[in-house]
Design an enzyme around this catalytic site. Structure first.
Site, PDB file in Angstrom:
ATOM      1  N   HIS A 160      40.596  47.209  44.114  1.00  0.00           N
ATOM      2  CA  HIS A 160      41.281  46.335  45.058  1.00  0.00           C
ATOM      3  C   HIS A 160      42.541  47.030  45.561  1.00  0.00           C
ATOM      4  O   HIS A 160      43.344  47.532  44.765  1.00  0.00           O
ATOM      5  CB  HIS A 160      41.622  45.000  44.398  1.00  0.00           C
ATOM      6  N   LYS A 589      44.216  31.054  47.387  1.00  0.00           N
ATOM      7  CA  LYS A 589      44.362  31.001  48.850  1.00  0.00           C
ATOM      8  C   LYS A 589      43.796  29.687  49.391  1.00  0.00           C
ATOM      9  O   LYS A 589      44.298  29.138  50.365  1.00  0.00           O
ATOM     10  CB  LYS A 589      43.650  32.191  49.489  1.00  0.00           C
TER      11      LYS A 589
END
Length: 927
Positions: A160, A589
């Site tokens: 990532h 999120k």
């Protein structure tokens, strides 16, 4: 003017009331910061001139005033300073502050190492403390050995893109870190101190003259190579050492002299994670496995070479076992100099076979064999030969020799095999769905898989699972996507045949929405022989639940899945263990920090009930990021905050980006972090369940607070008109996409919708502007509303939750850390980038009110007067960073204005990229 650019301001000193040890600790840290700051300051002056050096110092001092007083004159002075600089001069200043961040981190890391040594292992989270706790409650060494026989602790490295530094930069910084450590360890004469400082100056100058930014985008195999470097730094040596330390401590307790089962296994997504990354192909996966194997075999061959030098034992001076004699007689080494040295001959026999193994695996660029020999078919054969050496040494009064390099090598082979790390395959469920639909539609004309409901799909897939015939045909033309997916599954089957089943033991399904998402993968695995119709599976099929809605549905999906006879047979063939992955990033999120954490906790509780009902052992895989907004925070606290029974001896956890570097680039720090994972797993499995489940009242209160926080968060992010425009204008989200820090695209789709943005750039952007919004937003208003609705319980009840409930305490502790790194004053400067004044005032005003409200609520619940009051070391650490972190934010704002006002301004963009690097380094866990 002093050349100590990186100085320590008065507000970074220990506060009154802190003990003498804290003051002494801080003094050592400040000494290191001053040393590195002085050297960097001299370097800046020598390389860039007095004007640049003076500008750096003026900006730093003015920035400190702005941070302390948030006054308009300081802001105006900063703008004036930047207006008077040319872009090239600004770039030099940006590089200076960025490297201040990097060097201060090195000083802080050295201070942490210093404290670890002083504590000598007896600290919370250490094996010493955990084993002492176990003894105190009556758990024997024998019981602990039995626990580790089925235990699994697996850090899983991912690619990532949150590490913005180049490997070249990290290499230079590790050189400086080694020099700092040498200065710490050795008593030096004045002349040696002078020589040592010269080495530091040389290293800092080289760092200054090294490109901070990557010129080209990383490929997947670049990411693989970067990840593999941490095996040399830490894992190959420290994983065996950790097992050895624990083994010795247990044997010291009861004198049993037994070997400990290997429980710490490395995992990786780098080269196997295809979710949203079109560059991870079947060929890339094959290349990844070869690179991993090469790293493992190179280590074994190097260790055997060293072992051959060490084991110079003469046959006439020490007895040997018959099996050792037989192994030595198979040696291809005919040198008369080693005729009477059976251990060396045995080692050369092993070496020759291992070199032949490397050749069989297609790895020809490491040490060559001394002669042709039969390759090992599997790691167990290599381990068996090494065990021959071990038994002979132990049986003939040389156990102390067996406990050296040989023990470490035997353990390494057991932990790393020929594959080094287990590579996970991961793909989005939607891709599997489309692949399966095409296979079925072309194999069964008249059927439309996409038109079927969930129950019809389950029935069809279960029938296919039982059928011996394949779905795919070599005579049918398929879409490129389907061809690519089938190729990846075939590559996984090849990997099992070549490197063994541990090479790729998991297939993870992102965005799991239903039972059919898992059955689709099972049928695809059957296509390549990794699952057979008789009910045996060579691979774990792992659902990944990511959104709030998916977390709430997880238990129901697993209940239905485990109730299917055809699937349950596969689980039983894998030892009765089913892995479930929980995603922290997308749930945050989607629903905000509070609701994400709470829904993850509740999902674990519900999953535990389902798995207990079906008699299946659950293994959780935690997909945590580095930042709190993506599930980050101290691993020890996070593991202990799990519901009772959720760990149960097995845990996998992602390590990614800048967190990998901070945890594992130093062997000593790496060993400590591995120890923390092992200790926390042991404690959560054997000791925490004794505490029992939290009371119903706690759960009810958290349910209500979560609902209120969810409403506040969704109200801002998804329901406020103009919020997307505000976000894209007031953060560096657009500029982050220009950084060459990963192979994966930043967005799932080319839109400005928050829903389509990946969690990493979402969190990363808020960190850069110092709001860290995903790590706290909604908490303050939720607490205010809850207290108002429950006057009879009020704040006192939430204070009780903080005292008595590890989950709630960890939630607040992580928020405490995030808010301490935030700055509403700095954030106000980013709000200036929003052209629409009305939109800016409305949204920033709302964020500012929630920020103040969240801090007030947090402090009231924790009973503190200031942020991080309960963690003075971290508080001092963060205060140390502001003098060189804040200027980077101010420069970034000015460069963003300049860049966005001009169609093409490559120098300004480069400056922005360097500030992103420096701010990320200063925050330490920004993505």
């Amino acid at each position: 003017m002093s050349s100590t650019v990186l100085s320590v301001e008065p507000d970074a000193l220990p506060r009154s009331g802190e003990d003498a040890a804290a003051i002494a600790e801080d003094a050592r840290l400040r000494d290191d910061i001053r040393l590195l700051g002085r050297i960097l300051g001299d370097t800046v002056r020598d390389q860039e001139g007095e004007d640049v050096f003076d500008a750096v110092e003026r900006i730093r001092q003015t920035s400190i005033r702005f941070h302390r007083d948030n006054d308009q004159p300081a802001r105006d002075e900063l703008v004036e300073l930047f207006d008077g600089l040319s872009t090239p001069a600004t770039l030099r200043i940006v590089r200076a502050f960025s490297y201040f961040s990097h060097l201060a981190n090195l000083a802080e890391d050295q201070n942490n190492i210093r404290q670890m040594r002083l504590q000598n292992g007896a600290r919370p989270g250490s094996l010493v403390a955990t084993l002492a706790h176990a003894r105190a409650v009556g758990i024997s060494a024998k019981e602990l050995r039995h626990f580790f026989e089925t235990a699994l602790v697996s850090p899983v490295l991912t690619a990532h893109p949150t590490e913005v530094r180049r490997k070249s930069t990290m290499d230079r910084e590790m050189e400086i870190a080694r020099l700092l450590d040498r200065r710490e360890r050795l008593q030096m004469t004045p002349e040696e101190i002078e020589q040592h400082e010269e080495l530091l100056r040389r290293a800092v100058l080289t760092l200054w003259q090294t490109n901070m930014l990557r010129r080209t985008k990383l490929t997947v195999l670049d990411e693989v190579a970067n990840g593999l470097s941490f095996y040399d730094y830490a894992f190959l040596h420290e994983v065996p050492r950790l097992h050895g330390v624990l083994e010795d401590k247990l044997n010291d307790d009861d004198g049993a002299g037994e070997e400990l089962a290997s429980f710490l296994r490395m995992g990786s997504w780098i080269g196997g994670d295809r979710d949203g990354n079109p560059f991870v192909t079947a060929e890339v996966m094959r290349g990844t496995l070869r690179l991993q194997s090469r790293r493992a075999l190179r280590h074994y061959l190097d260790e055997l070479h060293a072992l051959g030098s060490e084991l110079s034992i003469a046959a006439h001076l020490a007895d040997i076992s018959d099996e050792l004699r037989a192994l030595a007689e198979n040696s291809p080494d005919t040198s008369p100099h080693r005729a009477g040295e059976p251990y060396r001959l045995a080692v050369s026999a092993i070496y020759a076979r291992l070199a032949a193994t490397a050749h069989r695996l297609g790895i020809d660029d490491i040490r060559a064999p001394v002669a042709e020999s039969a390759p090992y078919a599997e790691p167990a054969e290599l381990k068996a030969d090494l065990d021959v050496l071990h038994r002979s040494l132990v049986a003939n009064n040389s156990a102390v020799i067996a406990r050296g390099r040989l023990r470490s090598l035997r353990r390494a082979v057991d932990c790393f095999g020929f594959h080094l790390a287990s590579l996970d395959m991961r793909q989005n469920s939607a891709v599997h769905e489309r692949t399966m639909a095409e296979l079925i539609d072309k194999a069964m004309p008249g059927k439309s898989y996409m038109a079927m409901n969930e129950e019809a799909r389950i029935a069809l897939l279960a029938a296919e699972l039982r059928s011996p015939r394949p779905l795919a045909s070599p005579f049918v033309k398929y879409s490129e996507e389907t061809v690519d997916e089938l190729a990846v599954f075939r590559a996984a089957a090849e990997a099992h045949a070549t490197f063994g089943p541990a090479a790729i033991p998991q297939c993870i399904i992102s965005m799991t929405k239903g039972v059919s998402d898992l059955l689709e993968v099972v049928v695809l695995l059957k296509e390549v022989g990794l699952v057979d119709p008789a009910g045996r599976s060579a691979i774990n099929v792992v659902p990944l639940f990511e959104t709030i809605e998916d977390l709430q549905a997880a238990a129901g999906i697993m209940d239905r899945l485990l109730g299917l006879h055809d699937y349950r047979r596969l689980v039983d063939s894998r030892g009765g263990v089913q892995e479930v992955m929980l995603g922290y990033s997308d749930s945050n999120k989607d629903g905000g920090f509070v609701t994400s954490g709470w829904e993850l906790y509740k999902a674990e509780i519900e999953l535990l009930k389902i798995f207990e009902h079906h008699g299946v052992r659950m293994r959780l895989f935690h997909g945590r990021g580095g930042s709190v907004g993506r599930g980050g925070g101290p691993s020890y606290d996070a593991i202990l905050a799990q519901p009772a029974g959720a760990v149960n001896g097995q845990i996998r956890i992602t390590e990614q980006g800048e967190i990998i570097t901070s945890k594992y680039s130093n062997p000593e720090v790496g060993r400590n972090n591995l120890e923390v994972l092992a200790a926390a797993t042991l404690e959560a499995s054997l000791l925490q369940p004794r505490l029992g489940a939290p009371c119903v009242g706690y759960l009810k209160a958290m349910d209500e607070i979560s609902a209120l926080a969810f409403k506040a968060y969704r109200g801002l992010v998804y329901e406020t008109e103009g919020f997307e425009d505000y976000f894209w204008s007031s953060t560096v989200i657009t500029e982050i996409a220009t950084l060459n820090i990963g192979s994966r695209p930043a967005s799932r789709k080319k839109t400005h919708k928050i829903e389509d943005l990946r969690a990493i750039p979402w969190v990363f952007s808020w960190a850069q502007c110092r709001l860290m919004l995903p790590g706290w937003y909604g908490f303050g208003s939720a607490v205010e509303a809850w207290v108002k609705a429950h006057p009879e319980q009020g704040m006192a009840y939430l204070q009780e939750l903080n005292r008595e409930w590890p989950f709630f305490r960890t939630l607040l502790s992580n928020m405490d850390m995030v808010l301490s790194k935030s700055s509403i004053a700095i954030a106000s400067r980013y709000a200036e980038l929003v052209a629409d004044e009305k939109l800016r005032a409305a949204i920033f005003g709302r964020i500012k009110r929630e920020w103040h409200s969240s801090i007030a609520a947090l402090l009231a619940i924790m009973g503190h007067q200031r942020l991080l009051q309960g963690n003075p070391r971290l508080e001092r650490s963060i205060r140390h960073r502001f003098p060189y972190l804040d200027p980077l934010n101010h420069v970034q704002v000015e460069l963003l204005k300049q860049h966005r006002d001009h169609a093409v301004d490559e120098q300004a963009l480069r400056g922005i990229q360097i500030t992103i690097n420096g701010i990320s380094a200063g925050l330490r866990n920004s993505g």
